[in-house]
Design an enzyme around this catalytic site. Structure first.
Site, PDB file in Angstrom:
ATOM      1  N   HIS A 123       0.863  -1.188   0.000  1.00 34.66           N
ATOM      2  CA  HIS A 123       0.000   0.000   0.000  1.00 34.66           C
ATOM      3  C   HIS A 123       0.900   1.239   0.000  1.00 34.66           C
ATOM      4  CE1 HIS A 123      -2.693   3.003   1.889  1.00 34.66           C
ATOM      5  NE2 HIS A 123      -3.698   2.246   1.491  1.00 34.66           N
ATOM      6  N   ASP A 200       3.511  -4.548   7.912  1.00 33.09           N
ATOM      7  CA  ASP A 200       2.292  -3.762   7.791  1.00 33.09           C
ATOM      8  C   ASP A 200       1.114  -4.706   8.038  1.00 33.09           C
ATOM      9  OD1 ASP A 200       0.033  -2.440   7.021  1.00 33.09           O
ATOM     10  OD2 ASP A 200       0.789  -1.786   5.072  1.00 33.09           O
ATOM     11  N   GLN A 203      -4.149  -5.032   7.154  1.00 35.78           N
ATOM     12  CA  GLN A 203      -5.194  -5.938   6.665  1.00 35.78           C
ATOM     13  C   GLN A 203      -5.121  -7.316   7.324  1.00 35.78           C
ATOM     14  OE1 GLN A 203      -7.628  -4.884   4.950  1.00 35.78           O
ATOM     15  NE2 GLN A 203      -6.872  -3.014   3.989  1.00 35.78           N
ATOM     16  N   LYS A 226      -9.987  -0.207  11.037  1.00 30.96           N
ATOM     17  CA  LYS A 226     -10.231  -1.370  10.177  1.00 30.96           C
ATOM     18  C   LYS A 226     -10.578  -2.605  11.003  1.00 30.96           C
ATOM     19  CE  LYS A 226      -6.866   0.091   6.655  1.00 30.96           C
ATOM     20  NZ  LYS A 226      -7.633   0.702   5.570  1.00 30.96           N
ATOM     21  N   CYS A 364      -4.872   2.709  -3.540  1.00 27.64           N
ATOM     22  CA  CYS A 364      -3.607   3.181  -2.949  1.00 27.64           C
ATOM     23  C   CYS A 364      -2.483   2.182  -3.144  1.00 27.64           C
ATOM     24  CB  CYS A 364      -3.764   3.512  -1.466  1.00 27.64           C
ATOM     25  SG  CYS A 364      -4.954   4.784  -1.156  1.00 27.64           S
TER      26      CYS A 364
HETATM   27  N1  7TS Z   1      -1.526  -0.740   4.770  1.00 31.34           N
HETATM   28  C1  7TS Z   1      -2.455  -1.463   4.134  1.00 31.34           C
HETATM   29  C2  7TS Z   1      -2.142  -2.862   3.676  1.00 31.34           C
HETATM   30  C3  7TS Z   1      -3.725  -0.900   3.934  1.00 31.34           C
HETATM   31  O1  7TS Z   1      -4.659  -1.625   3.315  1.00 31.34           O
HETATM   32  C4  7TS Z   1      -3.991   0.412   4.387  1.00 31.34           C
HETATM   33  C5  7TS Z   1      -5.307   1.100   4.142  1.00 31.34           C
HETATM   34  C6  7TS Z   1      -2.976   1.097   5.064  1.00 31.34           C
HETATM   35  C7  7TS Z   1      -1.757   0.493   5.227  1.00 31.34           C
HETATM   36  C8  7TS Z   1      -3.162   2.467   5.599  1.00 31.34           C
HETATM   37  O2  7TS Z   1      -4.068   2.505   6.649  1.00 31.34           O
HETATM   38  P1  7TS Z   1      -4.515   3.916   7.249  1.00 31.34           P
HETATM   39  O3  7TS Z   1      -5.505   3.583   8.296  1.00 31.34           O
HETATM   40  O4  7TS Z   1      -3.285   4.553   7.788  1.00 31.34           O
HETATM   41  O5  7TS Z   1      -5.094   4.698   6.114  1.00 31.34           O
HETATM   42  N2  7TS Z   1      -6.043   0.562   3.085  1.00 31.34           N
HETATM   43  C9  7TS Z   1      -7.123   1.110   2.511  1.00 31.34           C
HETATM   44  C10 7TS Z   1      -7.827   0.476   1.500  1.00 31.34           C
HETATM   45  O6  7TS Z   1      -7.530  -0.612   1.030  1.00 31.34           O
HETATM   46  N3  7TS Z   1      -8.865   1.260   1.126  1.00 31.34           N
HETATM   47  O7  7TS Z   1      -8.845   2.364   1.883  1.00 31.34           O
HETATM   48  C11 7TS Z   1      -7.774   2.277   2.734  1.00 31.34           C
END
Ligand code: 7TS
Length: 407
Positions: A123, A200, A203, A226, A364
């Site tokens: 991501h 990371d 997910q 999430k 992203c």
């Molecule tokens: N890493 C992964 C694998 C992600 O899917 C996401 C967010 C992030 C990092 C970043 O998370 P945040 O809470 O800091 O934004 N993924 C997504 C998505 O798949 N659609 O919207 C956000």
């Protein structure tokens, strides 16, 4: 077994109608999840009964707020198998947690000739910070390719590692392909090369049991929003020795030991990394979310999502769509598809007309999409409250879209 119908009763938003009276079919959980009453109430109660600043107040509310804030760190530590609350730093989100490591370790430690290893499926949150750190320090970014199936190419990963590798930062699960990566193996190989390993978990932590002592990573980053928790709070787990040897990321109140005109010393772990008034109500919400997930059972959650994704694969096999990424046995609970002749945004918009909420675009992960030669996909991502009937509604909405486009 997880009873999704019973779970749904805890989520008031799922009763909402959308798009002119259609029942909401919420399949955008990889972006953010909905919140159960238990989380909403815990935060509401905190603001009604306890609200105060933490750490520095010598009054009853301040003490209660501090207790709850520390208890949230302890609950997160227990949930992921960390040895103590000292290893749990609260940030704004997963992105900030990864940036914390990029700034505090990457920017300060990397030199020209050093190397950072990431993968093609990261991501942007785990891609752009390393691009930038390498640009600023002169270190080299090595990007591990994927196999044709969409798995991390482990032979290429091993080949990318050398004595020059200082940092490895890899995802535990792709937000586009659904690919689950072998974290334990990744960590073992990274450590053998002498590198610090960052995972990371944005997910993975919400969807399966996590045990950092079993997998051994140095850092693990994820977001509360999430995993049924509130927005505004993320977690950086760091092994105690690693956090101790690191300089702070942000500077100011709460993170200091002693300040004089000449300089400052730092607070104990984890507060050294939490400058300013922290995310107190959000921490209370995250605590409640973890209690909720634990009561369902992380293994039951994983099994539930596996069933939904298997069903999606079965049903989608009858449609002219291309599923991106590996088979259900190698992925988490999401599925991204391309439908020839319809742009993903048009498709998502038609799905929205049916009440089906999905995400469309590059998710992203532009370097991944470029490597795959794909412009955009429509992604359905599942969680604890999704039912087999909702998977069918997703597939039916895709079929309807084909008819609209006369394909
Ligand atoms: N890493 C992964 C694998 C992600 O899917 C996401 C967010 C992030 C990092 C970043 O998370 P945040 O809470 O800091 O934004 N993924 C997504 C998505 O798949 N659609 O919207 C956000």
């Amino acid at each position: 077994m997880l009873d999704a119908k019973a779970v749904r009763r805890d989520f008031p938003i799922l009763d909402r109608k959308v798009s002119g009276g259609k029942p909401l079919v919420y399949l955008d959980n990889a972006a953010t999840t909905q919140k159960p009453t238990q989380v909403i109430d815990a935060m509401d109660r905190y603001y009604r009964e306890t609200n105060s600043n933490v750490h520095r107040s010598i009054h009853e509310l301040g003490e209660r707020a501090t207790e709850q804030y520390v208890a949230a760190h302890e609950r997160v530590a227990e949930f992921i198998g960390a040895s103590s609350y000292e290893e749990i730093v609260f940030t704004k989100n997963c992105t900030e947690a990864l940036n914390l490591v990029a700034y505090s370790r990457g920017l300060r430690e990397l030199k020209p000739g050093d190397e950072v290893v990431i993968s093609q499926m990261e991501h942007h949150s785990n891609f752009v910070p390393w691009l930038e750190v390498c640009r600023l320090t002169g270190a080299k970014l090595r990007i591990v390719p994927l196999t044709p199936e969409g798995m991390l190419d482990m032979a290429a990963y091993e080949a990318a590692l050398s004595r020059r590798t200082r940092l490895v930062s890899l995802t535990a699960m792709s937000n586009v392909l659904g690919t689950i990566t072998p974290v334990k193996e990744i960590v073992k190989l990274g450590h053998e090369a002498g590198a610090t390993v960052i995972i990371d978990g944005a997910q993975s932590v919400p969807h399966s049991a996590t045990d950092v002592r079993a997998t051994g990573e140095d850092f693990l980053a994820f977001s509360a929003h999430k995993m049924l928790g509130p927005t505004g709070i993320g977690v950086l787990y760091g092994r105690r020795e690693k956090l101790l040897e690191m300089e702070p990321f942000l500077f100011g109140g709460e993170m200091i030991g002693r300040v004089t005109n000449e300089g400052a010393t730092w607070n104990d772990l984890p507060w050294k990394f939490e400058a300013g008034t922290p995310v107190i109500a959000e921490a209370v919400g995250l605590h409640a979310a973890i209690d909720y997930l634990d009561a369902l059972g992380m293994d039951a959650i994983h099994q539930h999502e596996r069933k939904l994704v298997e069903r999606a694969f079965e049903r989608l096999a009858h449609l002219p769509v291309k599923i991106i990424g590996p088979p259900p046995s190698k992925r988490g609970g999401l599925v991204a598809v391309e439908m020839e002749g319809i742009h993903a945004h048009d498709l998502a918009s038609l799905l929205n007309d049916q009440g089906v909420a999905v995400r469309a675009g590059h998710h992203c992960a532009q370097p991944l999409m470029n490597a795959l030669g794909i412009a955009s996909t429509v992604r359905a991502s599942f969680y604890v409250y999704n039912t087999p009937a909702e998977v069918d509604a997703f597939v039916a909405a895709l079929e309807h879209a084909r008819k609209v486009f006369q394909l």
